[in-house]
Write a protein that holds these residues in place. Structure first.
Motif, mmCIF file in Angstrom:
data_model
loop_
_atom_site.group_PDB
_atom_site.id
_atom_site.type_symbol
_atom_site.label_atom_id
_atom_site.label_comp_id
_atom_site.label_asym_id
_atom_site.label_seq_id
_atom_site.Cartn_x
_atom_site.Cartn_y
_atom_site.Cartn_z
ATOM 1 N N ILE A 1 13.672 8.500 3.549
ATOM 2 C CA ILE A 1 12.839 8.385 2.447
ATOM 3 C C ILE A 1 13.568 9.039 1.141
ATOM 4 C CG2 ILE A 1 10.577 8.666 1.263
ATOM 5 C CD1 ILE A 1 9.225 8.281 3.981
ATOM 6 N N ALA B 1 7.444 3.393 1.039
ATOM 7 C CA ALA B 1 8.056 4.298 1.388
ATOM 8 C C ALA B 1 7.669 4.349 2.933
ATOM 9 C CB ALA B 1 7.918 5.980 0.966
ATOM 10 N N MET B 2 6.367 4.638 3.083
ATOM 11 C CA MET B 2 5.750 4.614 4.660
ATOM 12 C C MET B 2 6.021 3.242 5.364
ATOM 13 S SD MET B 2 4.852 7.012 6.334
ATOM 14 C CE MET B 2 5.145 6.381 8.221
ATOM 15 N N GLN C 1 0.641 -1.119 -0.001
ATOM 16 C CA GLN C 1 0.130 -0.036 0.042
ATOM 17 C C GLN C 1 0.961 1.265 -0.066
ATOM 18 O OE1 GLN C 1 -3.504 0.000 2.673
ATOM 19 N NE2 GLN C 1 -3.405 -2.316 2.662
ATOM 20 N N ASN C 2 2.015 1.189 0.790
ATOM 21 C CA ASN C 2 2.842 2.461 0.696
ATOM 22 C C ASN C 2 4.447 1.941 1.262
ATOM 23 O OD1 ASN C 2 4.164 4.770 1.129
ATOM 24 N ND2 ASN C 2 2.190 5.728 1.774
ATOM 25 N N PHE D 1 -2.055 3.337 6.135
ATOM 26 C CA PHE D 1 -2.221 2.175 5.353
ATOM 27 C C PHE D 1 -3.819 2.168 5.004
ATOM 28 C CE2 PHE D 1 1.856 0.786 7.192
ATOM 29 C CZ PHE D 1 2.669 1.228 6.255
#
Lengths: 307, 228
Positions: free
Chosen positions: B50, A194-195, A191-192, B88
Motif C-alpha cells: 500500500i 487500498a484495502m 469503498q476502499n 468494506f
C-alpha cells in the motif's frame, strides 16, 4: 387553453408524459454510465456526452450502410446498432482510460479539464468526419407509427421501444453490480481502494472495465437518441449538463436515486414545457432541484451505515 | 517463509523504517512489539504494497515481492489485516468475505464458516454495523480466503474488549495449527503477544532493537519498551 375539454387535457398530459419518458430513457442511460464513472471512481467525465454521439453516429453509419449494401437488413440494423454502438463506445472508453484517465485519478480537477479538452477534440473529429450538418438514421418501419389505446392519445412506438431498452439495460447493470463477483469488486474498490488491492483485487483493471462500461452504456444511449433526435457533432454535449444534474440530484452512489432523479427531472421538464416556453420550464426545474439539494446535499438517496 | 532484508520506508524525505530485517518461518507466529508511532503500521503497509518501500527486499518462499502492486503480492501468498480492520462498510458480511476470492466460481471453504460462525449467522448484515470484535473476525476471514502462506496482522487488539482479546489469541493459534500458516502480528498489548507469539521483535523509531523467543521473553524488559 380555452375550449379544451377535460378529456382532451388528460390526453395531452398522458402524451406529454410519454414524451417525457423518451427523454427520461436517454437521460437515464447517460446518467447510469456517468454515475458509475463519477460515483464509483470520482472522475468527472466531461467527454461523456461525446460517447453518446459515438453511439448515435454508429447507428447512423449502420443505417446508411444497410440501405446501400444490404437492404434486407434495413429492418433489423437498429438491433445491431445497439450492440455495435455499445462495443465501439466501450473500446474507445477503454483506450481513453488507459491513455489518459488512469494518470489523473489523484487529480480530480485536472481530470475535469482533461476530459473537457477530450470532448472538444472528439467534437471536432466528428465535425471533420461527418460534417457540421445534422444527420438522421432511417428508422426501421417497425419503429414508426404509434400506438393508439384510445381516441386522441398517440403514443409513438419508438418511445416505447427506447423505454423498454432502457429498462432492460438498467436491470442488467443493476444485476451486474449487485449480483456478480465483478460488481462486488467494483463496489469494494469504491469503498476502499487500498484495502481492495490488499485483499487481492486488481483495482487498475476494475477501473478500466468500469470506465469502459460507463462509456459503452452512453453508446447505447446514443443509439436510443437517434430515435428521438437528429445527430450532430454536439448532440451529446447538449445532454451533459442535464446528466450531471441527474447524477448529483440522485445521490452519486445510488442506482435507485439515479433512476428516480432522471424520471422526475425529465417528467417535470416535459410536462412544464407544454404550458410555458422551454426555457421557463428549465428555469423552474433547475430552481426546484437547487432548492431540494440545499435541503438534502447528498441527493435523494444516500447510504446509511456506521463508519 | 517470509524474509525481509534492509527494508526501508519513507514519507517523502523523512525515513520512518530504517533497514529493517527479519525472518518468519513456516508455522511461526512472530510478534512485532512497539509503542505508537514507532513504524509498525508503516512497515506492514509497505510489506503489502500500500506504501512504496524505498529499499531492501521482501521475499516470500524465495520470490521477491518488492515493487509489485498489492493484489499481486496477495496472489503470491501474502495477506493483510490492517489496523482499524477496514471492512468494506456498505457491503454485507458475506460480500466482504467474497471479495477475497479471486475467481467467479470459487466459493468460501467450509473451514472458514466453522472458524468464524458469525459469517453465516450475520451473512446479510452490513459489515459497517458490526462491533469491533465481530469486524476483526470478518477481516481475518476475508484475508484467509485468499489462501495465504503468510498473514500480516496489524494491531488486531486495538479497540476490542479484553474478554474478546483472549478469544482472538486462541483463534490465531488455532488457525496457525490448522493451516501451518506464518503470522506476523504487530502489537502493543504484551499479554496478548505472549499468548500467541513464538518469537518477539521490538521496534523503536523504525529500528529493530531487540528480539527474543517466547521462552526467553522477559516481561519486565518488554514492558519498559512499551511504556510511555
Amino acid at each position: 387553453m380555452d375550449g379544451m375539454s377535460f378529456s382532451e387535457f388528460g390526453s395531452v398530459l398522458i402524451m406529454q408524459g410519454f414524451n417525457g419518458l423518451s427523454v427520461f430513457s436517454v437521460l437515464l442511460l447517460m446518467a447510469l454510465g456517468l454515475a458509475i464513472i463519477f460515483g464509483q471512481m470520482g472522475v468527472i467525465n466531461m467527454a461523456h456526452g461525446e460517447f453518446l454521439t459515438i453511439g448515435a453516429y454508429t447507428t447512423y453509419l449502420l443505417s446508411v450502410l444497410s440501405t446501400q449494401y444490404a437492404p434486407w437488413f434495413e429492418n433489423y440494423y437498429f438491433i445491431a446498432a445497439i450492440i455495435v454502438g455499445f462495443g465501439v463506445a466501450f473500446v474507445i472508453g477503454w483506450l481513453v482510460e488507459w491513455l489518459m484517465i488512469r494518470h489523473l485519478y489523484k487529480r480530480p480537477l485536472d481530470s475535469l479539464l482533461a476530459t473537457w479538452g477530450l470532448s472538444l477534440i472528439m467534437q471536432q473529429t466528428f465535425r471533420s468526419t461527418f460534417g457540421p450538418k445534422e444527420v438522421s438514421a432511417t428508422l426501421p418501419s417497425w419503429l414508426m407509427g404509434s400506438y393508439q389505446p384510445k381516441e386522441g392519445i398517440d403514443i409513438p412506438l419508438n418511445g416505447l421501444f427506447v423505454m423498454a431498452l432502457t429498462l432492460a439495460l438498467t436491470c442488467a447493470v443493476a444485476a451486474l453490480m449487485y449480483y456478480s463477483r465483478w460488481g462486488l469488486k467494483v463496489r469494494a474498490t469504491v469503498q476502499n481502494r487500498a484495502m481492495a488491492g490488499a485483499v487481492g483485487i486488481d483495482t487498475a483493471k476494475v477501473d478500466r472495465m468500469t470506465f469502459a462500461l460507463g462509456c459503452g452504456i452512453a453508446g447505447v444511449a446514443g443509439a436510443a437518441f437517434t430515435t428521438i433526435g437528429s445527430t450532430g457533432p454536439t448532440a451529446g454535449s447538449l445532454y451533459i449538463v442535464d446528466t450531471f444534474l441527474v447524477v448529483v440530484f440522485g445521490g452519486a452512489q445510488s442506482l435507485l436515486g439515479t433512476i428516480a432523479s432522471a424520471f422526475s427531472i425529465a417528467q417535470t421538464n416535459s410536462t412544464l414545457e407544454f404550458f410555458m416556453t422551454g426555457s421557463m420550464a428549465k428555469v423552474i426545474t433547475l430552481t426546484t432541484i437547487i432548492g431540494i439539494l440545499l435541503l438534502r446535499p447528498e441527493g435523494l438517496f444516500r447510504l446509511r451505515v456506521r463508519k | 517463509m517470509l524474509e525481509v532484508r534492509d527494508f526501508t520506508v519513507s514519507y517523502g524525505e523523512s525515513e520512518v523504517v530504517h533497514q529493517v530485517g527479519f525472518e518468519a518461518g513456516e508455522g511461526e507466529i512472530l510478534a512485532v512489539m512497539g509503542r505508537n508511532g514507532m513504524g509498525k503500521s508503516t512497515l506492514f503497509k509497505s510489506l503489502i504494497g500500500i506504501l512504496p518501500s524505498r529499499g531492501g527486499s521482501v521475499k516470500l518462499c524465495g520470490q521477491d515481492l518488492a515493487g509489485l502492486p498489492s493484489h499481486e503480492r496477495v496472489r503470491k501468498g501474502l495477506a493483510y489485516v490492517p489496523q482499524g480492520r477496514m471492512v468494506f462498510p456498505a457491503l454485507t458480511v458475506m460480500e466482504n468475505v467474497l471479495t477475497g476470492l479471486r475467481n467467479r466460481k470459487d466459493s468460501v471453504p467450509e473451514e472458514i464458516f466453522s472458524l468464524f460462525p458469525i459469517i453465516r449467522d450475520m451473512a446479510n448484515r452490513k459489515a459497517g454495523n458490526l462491533s469491533g470484535g465481530q469486524q476483526q473476525q470478518l477481516v481475518i476471514a476475508r484475508a484467509l480466503v485468499t489462501n495465504p502462506k503468510v498473514l500480516l496482522l496489524d494491531e488486531p487488539t486495538e479497540g476490542i474488549q479484553p474478554s474478546i482479546i483472549k478469544d482472538l489469541a486462541r483463534l490465531l493459534v488455532e488457525i496457525k495449527k490448522l493451516r501451518g500458516l506464518t503470522i506476523v502480528v504487530s502489537e502493543q498489548v504484551l499479554s496478548f503477544a505472549l499468548d500467541v507469539a513464538d518469537r518477539l521483535l521490538v521496534i523503536e523509531r523504525g529500528h529493530i532493537v531487540d528480539q527474543m523467543t517466547r521462552a526467553n521473553a522477559d516481561s519486565a524488559t518488554l514492558g519498559r519498551y512499551l511504556s510511555v
